[in-house]
Scaffold this motif. Sequence first.
Motif, PDB file in Angstrom:
ATOM      1  N   LYS A 223     -27.219  -7.026   4.949  1.00  0.00           N
ATOM      2  CA  LYS A 223     -26.755  -8.592   5.415  1.00  0.00           C
ATOM      3  C   LYS A 223     -26.988  -8.980   6.382  1.00  0.00           C
ATOM      4  O   LYS A 223     -27.206 -10.183   7.495  1.00  0.00           O
ATOM      5  N   MET A 224     -25.120  -9.279   6.524  1.00  0.00           N
ATOM      6  CA  MET A 224     -24.309  -9.724   7.408  1.00  0.00           C
ATOM      7  C   MET A 224     -25.265  -9.616   8.971  1.00  0.00           C
ATOM      8  O   MET A 224     -25.051 -10.104   9.941  1.00  0.00           O
TER       9      MET A 224
ATOM     10  N   ARG B  26     -27.855 -10.956   9.820  1.00  0.00           N
ATOM     11  CA  ARG B  26     -27.926 -12.586  10.150  1.00  0.00           C
ATOM     12  C   ARG B  26     -27.545 -12.657  11.586  1.00  0.00           C
ATOM     13  O   ARG B  26     -27.623 -13.446  12.276  1.00  0.00           O
ATOM     14  N   PHE B  27     -26.008 -12.004  11.655  1.00  0.00           N
ATOM     15  CA  PHE B  27     -24.727 -12.393  12.699  1.00  0.00           C
ATOM     16  C   PHE B  27     -25.037 -11.611  13.893  1.00  0.00           C
ATOM     17  O   PHE B  27     -24.566 -11.719  15.020  1.00  0.00           O
TER      18      PHE B  27
ATOM     19  N   MET C 106     -19.933  -9.622  14.298  1.00  0.00           N
ATOM     20  CA  MET C 106     -19.974  -9.173  12.735  1.00  0.00           C
ATOM     21  C   MET C 106     -18.254  -8.710  12.944  1.00  0.00           C
ATOM     22  O   MET C 106     -17.741  -8.505  12.204  1.00  0.00           O
TER      23      MET C 106
ATOM     24  N   VAL D 116     -15.918  -4.652   7.294  1.00  0.00           N
ATOM     25  CA  VAL D 116     -16.463  -5.642   8.304  1.00  0.00           C
ATOM     26  C   VAL D 116     -16.686  -4.829   9.621  1.00  0.00           C
ATOM     27  O   VAL D 116     -18.030  -4.797   9.966  1.00  0.00           O
TER      28      VAL D 116
END
Length: 541
Positions: A335-336, A339-340, A345, A385
Motif C-alpha cells: 500500500k505504501m 501511495r508514495f 518510499m 521499507v
Amino acid sequence: MSGTTTAAARRRRETGAGANRWVVLVVLCVSLLLVAVDATVLHVAVPAVTEDLTPGAIELLWIVDIYPLVCASLLILFGTLGDRIGRRRVLLLGYALFGVASAVAAVADSAEMLIAARALLGVGGAMIMPATLSILRQVFPDRRERAFAIGVWSAVAAVGAAVGPLLGGFLLEHFWWGSVFLINIPLMLVSLPVGRLLLPESTGERDGPWDVVGALMAAAGLFGVVLGVKRLGGGEAPLSVFTAVPLMAGAGLLVAFVRRQRRRWHPLIDLKMFSRPAFSTSVGCIVLAMLALVGLELIAAQYLQLVLELSPLETGLRLVPLTIAAMAAGLVGAKMLQRFGPRTMVCAGFCLTAAAVVTLTAMGTEDNAPLLLTGFVMLGFGLEVTLFGAYESMLSEAPPEQAGGAAAIGETSYQLGAGIGIALLGSVMNAAYAPGLATVPGVPAGESAAARHSLGEAYEVADRLGGGPGDALREAARHAFVQGLHMTLLVSAGLLLLGALLALRLPRAMECAEPSTGSAAGSAAGVPGPREASGAPVRAR
C-alpha cells in the motif's frame, strides 16, 4: 486448435495455475524461512562456539562469513540454472543439501568442520533463494498482487531474523551450540515433500546452450572479490598476497564475465537490464542497505551479550522489536508503494534507518532499554521499507523469462553487500577499538596486544590476569568496544544517506498496466494477461 490448447496448458503450468498461487506463496515463504533462520541463528551462538572450538580470529570470521560468501558466489550460477532446468527442481535440491549440511554443522567438532558445513549451507542457500523469488515472479504476473506477495515474503524474512536468535537463545540455554543447526532439519523434512507436491515447475528461455563457463567465471569472480575484502576486514595489509591476489583475480574474472555475456547470443544474464534506471538503481540500493547494516547485527549481538552481559535468550528477545517493526513494514509495504511510489518510499526508508543508527550512538556501557527499543523499531521499519521498495522495483523491471537471473542478481547484491559490510564495518570497529587498549595500567604489552584482537579475547586475558589489572582491562575493553561501536554506527549512517541520494533515480510512481477483462480473469487464475504473456515487463515510469 489442439496446438493452441497445448500452448495454453504449458503457459498455465509455467505460471502456477495448476495450484492456488496463494498456497504457492506459503510454500515459498517457508523456503525463505529456512534460509533466514540459518542466517541469524549463529549470531547468538558465536560466544559458545568460540569457547568450545577455540577458533582463531580468522577462523571465527570464516565461520560467520563463509555462508554468505559461498551463497553470494553461487547465486547467479543456480539462478540461471533454474531458468534452464526448472526452478522447482533446483529449489528441491537446495532443500535436501541444506538439511544434510545442517546435520553436519550440528555435530562439528572442529572449526574446520564447521566452516565446511557452513559452506555447504551456502550452496544450499544459493539454490533456494533465487528460486523462491523467480517462482514468485512467475505465479504473480499482476504487479499489484506481486507487490503484496513480496511484502508477505519480506515479512517472513523478518520473522526468520527474529526466530533465529530466539530459537538459538532458547536452545543455548538448554542444549549445546550445535543444536541451533538442528532446527533446519524439520523444516526441510516438511518443505521437501510439500514443495514437490504443490509448487509449479517453471523455466525461462531455453534457446541455446547454458553458459557453464560463464557461470563458473561469475562464481569464482564473486568469491575472489568478497574473499579479498574479508581479508582486509581481518586486518590483512591491502598489498598482502592474501588480499591483493583474490581481489585482482576476482575483479578480472568479473570483467571477463561481463565481456563474455555481451558477446554471446544467449547470455546467462541479459545485461541490458542494467540499462534500465529502475533496475540498476534498485540493485545499488540493496547493496548499500546491506553494506551499511549487516555488520551491525553481529556487533549488536556482541554488545548485548558481552557489554550488557545479557544471556543468549535475553539477547534474542531484545532484537524482537526490530523484527516486529520489519514485519509490519513488509505487510503494509504494498500500500505504501502504491501511495508514495518507489522513489519516495526507498529514499524515506534510507533516511529513517540513518536516523535510527544515529539514535543508537547514545548507547553506553550501561543498559538503556528504552533507547534500544526506539532505535531497533526505527531500524527494522526503515530497513524493511528500503529493501521492499528496491526488490519490488527490480523484479518488476525484469522480463518474466529472466526471472531467475534477475532474482539471482538481487540476492547476489544482498549477499555481496552483507559480506562486504561485515568486513568493512569490522575493519572500522577494530580500528576504533584497538587503540583504547594500547596502554592499560598493570597489563603487560603481550597481553594487551592479544586483548586488542576482540572484546571476547580481552575478557579471556582479563580472567587470566585477575585482580586489579584484570578488572582494569575488562573495563577498558568495554569502553573501547562502545567507542568503536559509535564510530561504526556513524560510518553506517553515512552509507545510508548515500543510499538515499541514489534512490532519487527510482521512478516517482508505481504504474501497472490496466488489465482488460480477459487479462484480469487470467491473472486471477495465475495466467498472465496479454501484455505480460508477450514477455514485456510491467514497468514503472
